[in-house]
Design a protein around this motif. Structure first.
Motif, PDB file in Angstrom:
ATOM      1  N   SER A 144      27.768  62.275  53.887  1.00 57.04           N
ATOM      2  CA  SER A 144      26.783  61.405  54.548  1.00 57.04           C
ATOM      3  C   SER A 144      27.415  60.190  55.204  1.00 57.04           C
ATOM      4  O   SER A 144      26.785  59.540  56.040  1.00 57.04           O
ATOM      5  N   ASP A 145      28.686  59.872  54.853  1.00 59.55           N
ATOM      6  CA  ASP A 145      29.358  58.751  55.518  1.00 59.55           C
ATOM      7  C   ASP A 145      29.871  59.129  56.896  1.00 59.55           C
ATOM      8  O   ASP A 145      30.212  58.274  57.705  1.00 59.55           O
ATOM      9  N   ARG A 146      29.970  60.429  57.178  1.00 55.99           N
ATOM     10  CA  ARG A 146      30.361  60.948  58.499  1.00 55.99           C
ATOM     11  C   ARG A 146      31.711  60.404  58.966  1.00 55.99           C
ATOM     12  O   ARG A 146      31.887  60.068  60.136  1.00 55.99           O
ATOM     13  N   LYS A 152      34.679  63.162  65.266  1.00 52.36           N
ATOM     14  CA  LYS A 152      35.375  61.894  65.109  1.00 52.36           C
ATOM     15  C   LYS A 152      34.561  61.048  64.150  1.00 52.36           C
ATOM     16  O   LYS A 152      33.378  61.352  63.890  1.00 52.36           O
ATOM     17  N   PRO A 153      35.157  59.981  63.563  1.00 53.79           N
ATOM     18  CA  PRO A 153      34.390  59.164  62.627  1.00 53.79           C
ATOM     19  C   PRO A 153      33.058  58.711  63.223  1.00 53.79           C
ATOM     20  O   PRO A 153      33.008  58.161  64.318  1.00 53.79           O
ATOM     21  N   GLY A 154      31.998  59.011  62.523  1.00 52.09           N
ATOM     22  CA  GLY A 154      30.657  58.670  62.990  1.00 52.09           C
ATOM     23  C   GLY A 154      29.867  59.837  63.512  1.00 52.09           C
ATOM     24  O   GLY A 154      28.630  59.804  63.516  1.00 52.09           O
ATOM     25  N   VAL A 155      30.567  60.916  63.936  1.00 54.55           N
ATOM     26  CA  VAL A 155      29.845  62.087  64.436  1.00 54.55           C
ATOM     27  C   VAL A 155      30.732  63.329  64.324  1.00 54.55           C
ATOM     28  O   VAL A 155      31.874  63.336  64.795  1.00 54.55           O
ATOM     29  N   ARG A 166      24.019  82.441  67.417  1.00 58.38           N
ATOM     30  CA  ARG A 166      24.911  81.306  67.609  1.00 58.38           C
ATOM     31  C   ARG A 166      24.316  80.121  66.857  1.00 58.38           C
ATOM     32  O   ARG A 166      23.097  79.892  66.891  1.00 58.38           O
ATOM     33  N   LEU A 167      25.189  79.385  66.182  1.00 58.69           N
ATOM     34  CA  LEU A 167      24.783  78.273  65.335  1.00 58.69           C
ATOM     35  C   LEU A 167      25.407  76.985  65.833  1.00 58.69           C
ATOM     36  O   LEU A 167      26.538  76.965  66.337  1.00 58.69           O
ATOM     37  N   PHE A 168      24.664  75.894  65.644  1.00 57.46           N
ATOM     38  CA  PHE A 168      25.213  74.572  65.939  1.00 57.46           C
ATOM     39  C   PHE A 168      24.530  73.547  65.043  1.00 57.46           C
ATOM     40  O   PHE A 168      23.306  73.583  64.860  1.00 57.46           O
ATOM     41  N   ALA A 169      25.330  72.666  64.461  1.00 52.71           N
ATOM     42  CA  ALA A 169      24.791  71.580  63.643  1.00 52.71           C
ATOM     43  C   ALA A 169      25.587  70.321  63.920  1.00 52.71           C
ATOM     44  O   ALA A 169      26.809  70.379  64.144  1.00 52.71           O
ATOM     45  N   ILE A 170      24.919  69.189  63.889  1.00 55.43           N
ATOM     46  CA  ILE A 170      25.584  67.923  64.135  1.00 55.43           C
ATOM     47  C   ILE A 170      25.112  66.888  63.128  1.00 55.43           C
ATOM     48  O   ILE A 170      23.933  66.881  62.733  1.00 55.43           O
ATOM     49  N   THR A 171      26.014  66.061  62.670  1.00 51.33           N
ATOM     50  CA  THR A 171      25.689  64.940  61.790  1.00 51.33           C
ATOM     51  C   THR A 171      26.249  63.688  62.434  1.00 51.33           C
ATOM     52  O   THR A 171      27.431  63.620  62.775  1.00 51.33           O
ATOM     53  N   SER A 172      25.409  62.688  62.606  1.00 52.74           N
ATOM     54  CA  SER A 172      25.770  61.519  63.390  1.00 52.74           C
ATOM     55  C   SER A 172      25.275  60.238  62.727  1.00 52.74           C
ATOM     56  O   SER A 172      24.183  60.205  62.160  1.00 52.74           O
ATOM     57  N   LYS A 173      26.083  59.217  62.799  1.00 55.47           N
ATOM     58  CA  LYS A 173      25.672  57.912  62.257  1.00 55.47           C
ATOM     59  C   LYS A 173      24.465  57.379  63.000  1.00 55.47           C
ATOM     60  O   LYS A 173      23.581  56.745  62.418  1.00 55.47           O
TER      61      LYS A 173
END
Length: 376
Positions: free
Chosen positions: A358-360, A320-323, A3-10
């Motif tokens: 990268s602007d998320r 959502k915008p930012g994450v 199982r995989l999970f990745a998150i990108t957040s401001k």
């Protein structure tokens, strides 16, 4: 399956966000291991973006050998994070002497070097340390790179996270990649644990790469440092990504064409058909055989997800915008970003590359039938 999970957040987030997402997907992994990759770091590391950070596991003797080696190279410790663990680890988690996260000052003589020269030497040093560790079984070195931390361990992800106290306030990142379950094709080995990393490129995979041997042989014949030591059939996905950028001078849109090229009849209709046909012929030995779902991150802090033609491993993108987050299952997204607009969740199909820059701010979808950007 993994199982995989990745998150990108401001805003920087704790790696526990990813661990908790893996935990709600626990029916899809066997709890035999966890790998974490953190980049675009927060906390104390935010003020030292250019400092190379060494991540790994060391015995007491290995730590002494490391210190001698690094001092001989001219490296001085700039900051270290101490991970003190109980003497008795949880069931299934090996007893370790030291988990190391240490940022270094570059040697003074490196000041006159170009950035490319410095980063190239960091790769060489990581490979040297890995070789030293494998010889005496006293070092496991995961990464040595600026603004990046990698943590891997055998055992249930949540138990490992609690054991290592990963909820600490000084360990946060804007990009977190996590995989639950060890590699299933080889004996348990932390070098087989996803995510994998080389020179700013990282991927993790849920699936099975049955074309591993010809891909491995092709990559190892390219004469590029770091292509070797394979303990997992999935590590080649990271190296193909690196090869696509560094050797071929192409971008992420082309990566999908390298690993899963279009059929010949579709190439005839494609706006870049002649170029893509030549690319397919030149990189034929890099074509993957699945099923595989791949999540990766780039040097510019973009995150992406791709599927192979079999599309037999789950994957969804939402936020959502930012994450934004990439997850094997929707319940992982629900755990991390419950207040998103779920109607905008997207499950990539075999022609899609889902990208969050990268602007998320949004999920961008590139299809293999779209015109391809010209080579760099």
């Amino acid at each position: 399956m993994c199982r995989l999970f990745a998150i990108t957040s401001k805003e920087p987030r704790s790696p526990m966000v990813a661990i908790e997402a893996l935990d709600v997907m626990r029916e899809g992994h066997d709890g035999s291991g966890v790998g974490l990759f953190l980049r675009d770091l927060g906390g104390p590391f935010q003020e030292m973006k250019d400092a190379p950070i060494l991540s790994g596991i060391f015995t007491e003797q290995g730590l002494k050998r490391l210190d001698i080696f690094m001092m001989d190279k001219g490296f001085m410790t700039k900051y270290k994070m101490s991970i003190k663990v109980p003497k008795a680890p949880p069931p299934g988690v090996p007893k370790r002497d030291s988990y190391l996260i240490r940022a270094y000052e570059y040697p003074e003589e490196w000041d006159a070097w170009t950035e490319e020269e410095r980063l190239g030497e960091l790769l060489s040093i990581r490979l040297q340390l890995r070789e030293m560790g494998e010889a005496k079984k006293d070092m496991i070195v995961f990464s040595f790179w600026p603004d990046a931390i990698m943590i891997k361990e055998i055992g249930d992800p949540m138990q490992v996270a609690r054991h290592l106290k990963l909820d600490r306030k000084d360990l946060t990142a804007r990009i977190i990649m996590a995989q639950g379950r060890q590699n299933t094709n080889y004996a348990i080995n932390l070098y087989a644990c996803h995510p994998f990393f080389i020179e700013g490129f990282s991927t993790m995979t849920n699936g099975e790469n049955t074309a591993f041997v010809p891909i491995m042989e092709y990559l190892m014949s390219r004469g590029m440092r770091g292509y070797g030591g394979y303990q997992s059939d999935s590590e080649v996905f990271t190296h193909i990504l690196h090869y696509t950028y560094k050797k071929l001078g192409l971008d992420l849109e082309a990566y999908k064409h390298v690993i899963t090229p279009l059929q010949d009849d579709a190439l005839k209709r494609h706006p870049n058909g002649p170029f893509l046909k030549s690319l397919k012929n030149a990189c034929r030995r890099l074509i993957i055989d699945g099923p595989n779902c791949v999540i990766g991150s780039l040097t510019d802090h973009s995150l992406f997800m791709v599927q192979d033609r079999k599309k037999l491993r789950p994957g969804v993108v939402g936020g959502k915008p930012g994450v934004f987050a990439f997850s094997s299952e929707i319940c992982g997204l629900d755990a991390a970003i419950p207040d998103r607009d779920k109607s905008k969740d997207f499950q990539p199909m075999h022609l899609d590359t889902a990208i969050v820059g990268s602007d998320r701010q949004e999920v961008r979808i590139c299809r293999q039938t779209d015109p391809l950007p010209l080579p760099r």
